[in-house]
Motif scaffolding. Structure first.
Motif, mmCIF file in Angstrom:
data_model
loop_
_atom_site.group_PDB
_atom_site.id
_atom_site.type_symbol
_atom_site.label_atom_id
_atom_site.label_comp_id
_atom_site.label_asym_id
_atom_site.label_seq_id
_atom_site.Cartn_x
_atom_site.Cartn_y
_atom_site.Cartn_z
ATOM 1 N N HIS A 43 -24.929 -5.956 -95.109
ATOM 2 C CA HIS A 43 -25.208 -3.904 -94.813
ATOM 3 C C HIS A 43 -23.717 -3.044 -95.686
ATOM 4 O O HIS A 43 -23.798 -2.185 -94.891
ATOM 5 C CB HIS A 43 -25.325 -4.155 -93.357
ATOM 6 C CG HIS A 43 -23.595 -4.247 -93.002
ATOM 7 N ND1 HIS A 43 -24.074 -5.342 -92.632
ATOM 8 C CD2 HIS A 43 -22.945 -3.208 -92.014
ATOM 9 C CE1 HIS A 43 -22.326 -5.493 -91.772
ATOM 10 N NE2 HIS A 43 -22.601 -4.538 -91.522
ATOM 11 N N ASP A 85 -21.860 1.615 -95.541
ATOM 12 C CA ASP A 85 -20.748 1.358 -94.120
ATOM 13 C C ASP A 85 -19.829 1.993 -94.633
ATOM 14 O O ASP A 85 -19.228 1.565 -95.797
ATOM 15 C CB ASP A 85 -20.508 0.579 -93.469
ATOM 16 C CG ASP A 85 -19.818 0.308 -92.315
ATOM 17 O OD1 ASP A 85 -18.969 1.162 -92.717
ATOM 18 O OD2 ASP A 85 -18.862 -0.351 -91.835
ATOM 19 N N SER A 133 -16.479 0.298 -95.307
ATOM 20 C CA SER A 133 -15.890 -1.311 -95.757
ATOM 21 C C SER A 133 -15.870 -0.622 -97.175
ATOM 22 O O SER A 133 -15.978 0.364 -97.811
ATOM 23 C CB SER A 133 -17.268 -1.727 -95.787
ATOM 24 O OG SER A 133 -17.191 -3.028 -96.568
#
Length: 311
Positions: A179, A183, A186
């Motif tokens: 995922h 994000d 990230s």
């Protein structure tokens, strides 16, 4: 683009393919190779390279990264015996010493930037090093950007200075189900935009963030057209390779979307099914080749030059 850049693409052991920019709803099939085609303007400048990944060109020199950590130098059309430097890189399938870019003012400051996969405490990471060279020898090396999550298979790793003199970096997702590309906190699955010292530009789309766009899987090439538009090529999982027009702050969907179909994400401008494994891309503006259309793409599967109509 001059002759050396055209020839240097041959060094990375991939062939050119030229394609139409079309809608993702009309994917382009894999072209048939033409093994009988020849071009007298192509010559071999370097041989026996060990898994070459990227090239950078400045005047009379070509710098080539090898996956296992070396930067090879071709000067005045001659391959030098000793590498500029050999770095310790992670021994993983799609990681290692990947992208390379020269500072826009390289002739004066001799800055070379590379994207390196490394292992620390059994964890894979990527970082960007700024190397200072002199007469094809290492003078200094410093890490200017670190702790980009690494992967055995999808590190991205292509880096390039844009028309704005900012360094753009394509980073990969850490796994197909991750995922993290969605994000914002990230660095995985992103196009990053940083200053030449690794700091964050004040005009980035997200405050105090290097992220320029998100939702990418495995960026492999980037280029700008004459109008300053940024395009990025990236691998799909098994099909649906993409060419994307990158807009600041936009989300390109991975892993929720491949190519198109979700109104919450940006659609690819070109989609490949079956996969063609796109690599480096550019808009050709030289006069050494008589291409009818300027969009050039290196493919890891194709072995011919095809010309399409841009719509």
């Amino acid at each position: 683009m001059d002759k050396k850049i055209s020839i240097a693409v041959v060094i990375v052991a991939v062939a050119f393919s030229v394609y139409t920019l079309t809608l993702p709803s009309d994917p382009i099939p894999l072209p048939e190779p033409n093994f009988n085609s020849r071009n007298d303007s192509v010559e071999i400048l370097a041989e026996n390279l060990d898994k070459p990944r990227s090239i950078a060109v400045s005047e009379n020199r070509i710098f080539v990264t090898e996956k296992d950590g070396s930067i090879i130098v071709v000067e005045n059309d001659v391959q030098l015996e000793s590498p500029l430097v050999t770095l310790r890189s992670a021994d993983v399938f799609d990681g290692g010493l990947l992208g390379i870019a020269l500072h826009p003012n390289f002739v004066e400051n001799h800055y070379i930037y590379v994207f390196l996969t490394y292992e620390e405490n059994d964890t894979l990471w990527n970082k960007i090093l700024r190397i200072t060279e002199s007469k094809n020898k290492l003078q200094d090396a410093e890490t200017i950007f670190d702790k980009i999550p690494g992967s055995s298979f999808t590190n991205g790793g292509f880096i390039k200075f844009g028309p704005d003199n900012k360094l753009y970096v394509g980073t990969g997702a850490t796994s197909d189900s991750s995922h993290l590309p969605q994000d914002l906190d990230s660095l995985s699955g992103k196009i990053l935009r940083i200053n030449d010292d690794g700091s964050i530009p004040e005009d980035n789309p997200f405050s105090n963030s290097p992220v320029y766009s998100l939702g990418h899987r495995n960026p492999q090439g980037m280029t700008w057209d004459d109008d300053g538009n940024l395009y990025v090529a990236e691998f799909g999982p098994e099909k649906n390779d993409e060419i994307n027009l990158i807009l600041a702050g936009k989300n390109y969907g991975w892993p929720e979307q491949e190519c198109s179909g979700n109104e919450n994400f940006e659609n690819a401008v070109l989609c490949y099914d079956p996969s063609i494994e796109p690599g480096g891309i550019l808009f050709y503006s030289g006069d050494k080749f008589d291409f009818e259309f300027p969009f050039i793409m290196a493919s890891m599967r194709a072995s011919n030059v095809s010309v399409g109509v841009i719509e």
